[in-house]
Scaffold this motif. Sequence first.
Motif, PDB file in Angstrom:
ATOM      1  N   GLU A  79       7.331  46.575  42.549  1.00 46.60           N
ATOM      2  CA  GLU A  79       7.293  46.483  44.099  1.00 46.60           C
ATOM      3  C   GLU A  79       8.668  46.051  44.318  1.00 46.60           C
ATOM      4  O   GLU A  79       9.472  45.567  43.793  1.00 46.60           O
ATOM      5  N   PRO A  80       9.163  46.377  45.558  1.00 54.35           N
ATOM      6  CA  PRO A  80      10.409  46.496  46.264  1.00 54.35           C
ATOM      7  C   PRO A  80      10.561  44.979  46.340  1.00 54.35           C
ATOM      8  O   PRO A  80       9.558  44.075  46.613  1.00 54.35           O
ATOM      9  N   ARG A  81      11.782  44.466  45.906  1.00 52.90           N
ATOM     10  CA  ARG A  81      12.203  43.017  46.301  1.00 52.90           C
ATOM     11  C   ARG A  81      12.574  42.631  47.517  1.00 52.90           C
ATOM     12  O   ARG A  81      13.634  42.345  47.956  1.00 52.90           O
TER      13      ARG A  81
ATOM     14  N   GLY B 202      11.379  40.695  51.359  1.00 49.04           N
ATOM     15  CA  GLY B 202      10.244  39.561  52.093  1.00 49.04           C
ATOM     16  C   GLY B 202      10.103  38.621  51.444  1.00 49.04           C
ATOM     17  O   GLY B 202      10.704  38.283  49.873  1.00 49.04           O
ATOM     18  N   PRO B 203       9.085  37.647  51.749  1.00 45.98           N
ATOM     19  CA  PRO B 203       8.910  36.358  51.270  1.00 45.98           C
ATOM     20  C   PRO B 203       8.313  36.547  49.498  1.00 45.98           C
ATOM     21  O   PRO B 203       7.805  37.715  49.196  1.00 45.98           O
ATOM     22  N   ARG B 204       8.643  35.502  48.733  1.00 41.48           N
ATOM     23  CA  ARG B 204       8.523  35.822  47.295  1.00 41.48           C
ATOM     24  C   ARG B 204       6.967  36.043  46.857  1.00 41.48           C
ATOM     25  O   ARG B 204       6.420  36.894  46.338  1.00 41.48           O
ATOM     26  N   LEU B 205       6.159  35.071  47.334  1.00 46.10           N
ATOM     27  CA  LEU B 205       4.884  34.854  47.078  1.00 46.10           C
ATOM     28  C   LEU B 205       4.061  36.395  47.337  1.00 46.10           C
ATOM     29  O   LEU B 205       3.361  36.776  46.755  1.00 46.10           O
ATOM     30  N   PRO B 206       4.233  36.872  48.799  1.00 49.16           N
ATOM     31  CA  PRO B 206       3.699  38.056  49.178  1.00 49.16           C
ATOM     32  C   PRO B 206       4.136  39.305  48.148  1.00 49.16           C
ATOM     33  O   PRO B 206       3.230  40.228  47.897  1.00 49.16           O
ATOM     34  N   ARG B 207       5.153  39.176  47.665  1.00 48.44           N
ATOM     35  CA  ARG B 207       5.419  40.247  46.666  1.00 48.44           C
ATOM     36  C   ARG B 207       4.603  40.138  45.537  1.00 48.44           C
ATOM     37  O   ARG B 207       4.085  41.317  45.187  1.00 48.44           O
ATOM     38  N   LEU B 208       4.685  39.104  45.111  1.00 46.38           N
ATOM     39  CA  LEU B 208       3.677  38.910  43.896  1.00 46.38           C
ATOM     40  C   LEU B 208       2.024  39.326  44.173  1.00 46.38           C
ATOM     41  O   LEU B 208       1.575  39.950  43.478  1.00 46.38           O
ATOM     42  N   VAL B 209       1.650  38.992  45.311  1.00 42.41           N
ATOM     43  CA  VAL B 209       0.532  39.361  45.849  1.00 42.41           C
ATOM     44  C   VAL B 209       0.366  41.036  45.947  1.00 42.41           C
ATOM     45  O   VAL B 209      -0.773  41.432  45.288  1.00 42.41           O
ATOM     46  N   ARG B 210       1.269  41.622  46.314  1.00 45.83           N
ATOM     47  CA  ARG B 210       1.183  43.154  46.273  1.00 45.83           C
ATOM     48  C   ARG B 210       1.155  43.504  44.855  1.00 45.83           C
ATOM     49  O   ARG B 210       0.458  44.389  44.792  1.00 45.83           O
ATOM     50  N   ALA B 211       1.897  43.061  43.986  1.00 48.56           N
ATOM     51  CA  ALA B 211       1.971  43.491  42.553  1.00 48.56           C
ATOM     52  C   ALA B 211       0.675  43.307  42.008  1.00 48.56           C
ATOM     53  O   ALA B 211       0.054  44.094  41.296  1.00 48.56           O
ATOM     54  N   LEU B 212       0.081  42.070  42.265  1.00 51.66           N
ATOM     55  CA  LEU B 212      -1.267  41.862  41.693  1.00 51.66           C
ATOM     56  C   LEU B 212      -2.363  42.860  42.229  1.00 51.66           C
ATOM     57  O   LEU B 212      -3.402  43.226  41.621  1.00 51.66           O
TER      58      LEU B 212
ATOM     59  N   GLU C 125       8.358  39.559  33.097  1.00 49.55           N
ATOM     60  CA  GLU C 125       9.661  39.792  33.722  1.00 49.55           C
ATOM     61  C   GLU C 125       9.650  40.282  35.060  1.00 49.55           C
ATOM     62  O   GLU C 125      10.415  39.690  35.937  1.00 49.55           O
ATOM     63  N   HIS C 126       8.699  41.016  35.691  1.00 50.08           N
ATOM     64  CA  HIS C 126       8.502  41.324  36.936  1.00 50.08           C
ATOM     65  C   HIS C 126       8.085  40.249  37.690  1.00 50.08           C
ATOM     66  O   HIS C 126       9.071  40.230  38.977  1.00 50.08           O
ATOM     67  N   ILE C 127       7.207  39.445  37.285  1.00 53.42           N
ATOM     68  CA  ILE C 127       6.841  38.338  37.994  1.00 53.42           C
ATOM     69  C   ILE C 127       8.046  37.278  38.251  1.00 53.42           C
ATOM     70  O   ILE C 127       8.127  36.956  39.638  1.00 53.42           O
ATOM     71  N   LEU C 128       8.752  37.251  37.388  1.00 49.92           N
ATOM     72  CA  LEU C 128       9.869  36.207  37.454  1.00 49.92           C
ATOM     73  C   LEU C 128      11.077  36.644  38.386  1.00 49.92           C
ATOM     74  O   LEU C 128      11.585  36.223  39.182  1.00 49.92           O
ATOM     75  N   SER C 129      11.147  38.137  38.331  1.00 46.54           N
ATOM     76  CA  SER C 129      12.153  38.889  39.138  1.00 46.54           C
ATOM     77  C   SER C 129      11.642  38.741  40.725  1.00 46.54           C
ATOM     78  O   SER C 129      12.394  38.538  41.610  1.00 46.54           O
TER      79      SER C 129
ATOM     80  N   ASP D 251      12.411  35.528  42.098  1.00 40.03           N
ATOM     81  CA  ASP D 251      13.774  35.233  42.294  1.00 40.03           C
ATOM     82  C   ASP D 251      14.395  34.307  41.193  1.00 40.03           C
ATOM     83  O   ASP D 251      15.401  33.589  41.508  1.00 40.03           O
ATOM     84  N   VAL D 252      13.819  34.251  39.990  1.00 43.03           N
ATOM     85  CA  VAL D 252      14.189  33.541  38.987  1.00 43.03           C
ATOM     86  C   VAL D 252      14.965  34.268  37.896  1.00 43.03           C
ATOM     87  O   VAL D 252      14.316  35.172  37.591  1.00 43.03           O
ATOM     88  N   THR D 253      16.174  33.798  37.746  1.00 45.37           N
ATOM     89  CA  THR D 253      17.110  34.786  36.904  1.00 45.37           C
ATOM     90  C   THR D 253      17.161  33.963  35.395  1.00 45.37           C
ATOM     91  O   THR D 253      17.532  34.743  34.677  1.00 45.37           O
ATOM     92  N   ASP D 254      17.169  32.907  35.370  1.00 46.88           N
ATOM     93  CA  ASP D 254      17.132  32.099  34.283  1.00 46.88           C
ATOM     94  C   ASP D 254      16.041  31.269  34.060  1.00 46.88           C
ATOM     95  O   ASP D 254      16.242  29.852  34.169  1.00 46.88           O
TER      96      ASP D 254
END
Length: 215
Positions: free
Chosen positions: A81-83, A85-95, A137-141, A144-147
Amino acid sequence: MTPAAPAYRRLSVEERRSQLLDAALSLFAHRAPEDVSLDDVAEAAGVSRPLVYRYFPGGKQQLYEAALRSAADELQQCFDEPREGPRLPRLVRALDRYLAFVDEHDAGFSALLQGGSVVGTSRTTAIVDGVRRAAAEHILSHLDVTDPGLRLRMTVRMWITAVEAASLIWLDEGKQPPLDELREWLVEQFTAALTVTGARDPQTAALVEALAADD
């Protein structure tokens, strides 16, 4: 006057291969791999056994691994999914994309997760585990978690396992509850798991605060 029969259309190499993989996935989703023969795949696809061998000279094991890889490749794309907007909605779209795949490709999904561990070869295990690692990896991305630290990585991987189990049970239960309810419930489980982990891990606690601020 008798209507003319529809003209026979020869399938391209990719179309024929896809047809055989689809037939194999449907069989592997409902029967153990050792109980599925090439004759079964040929009959399901409406072709001859020699034709199956022509595309998969390595026999059933090669066909099985190719079928799993086909399902795995499609499933991994669900998290792309495109990175924005807000982070949680990104995860919702991926889910949403993940659950849509489960809904539309139930045979492939079931074969991948239920059958992938049955054969037990290093290649099939790697295929299934590769999907899980890519999802993490995608979820952490998306978050916005890099480490990520150990506790955060474990929380994400545990949630992925929960999503897989819930998806398989959802299929067994006749695709109930409705898909949107399932998605909302899984997202709530994820935020709850992050909150629990945050009580023990400063990095996860900071992430929970950041997600709340996004809202």
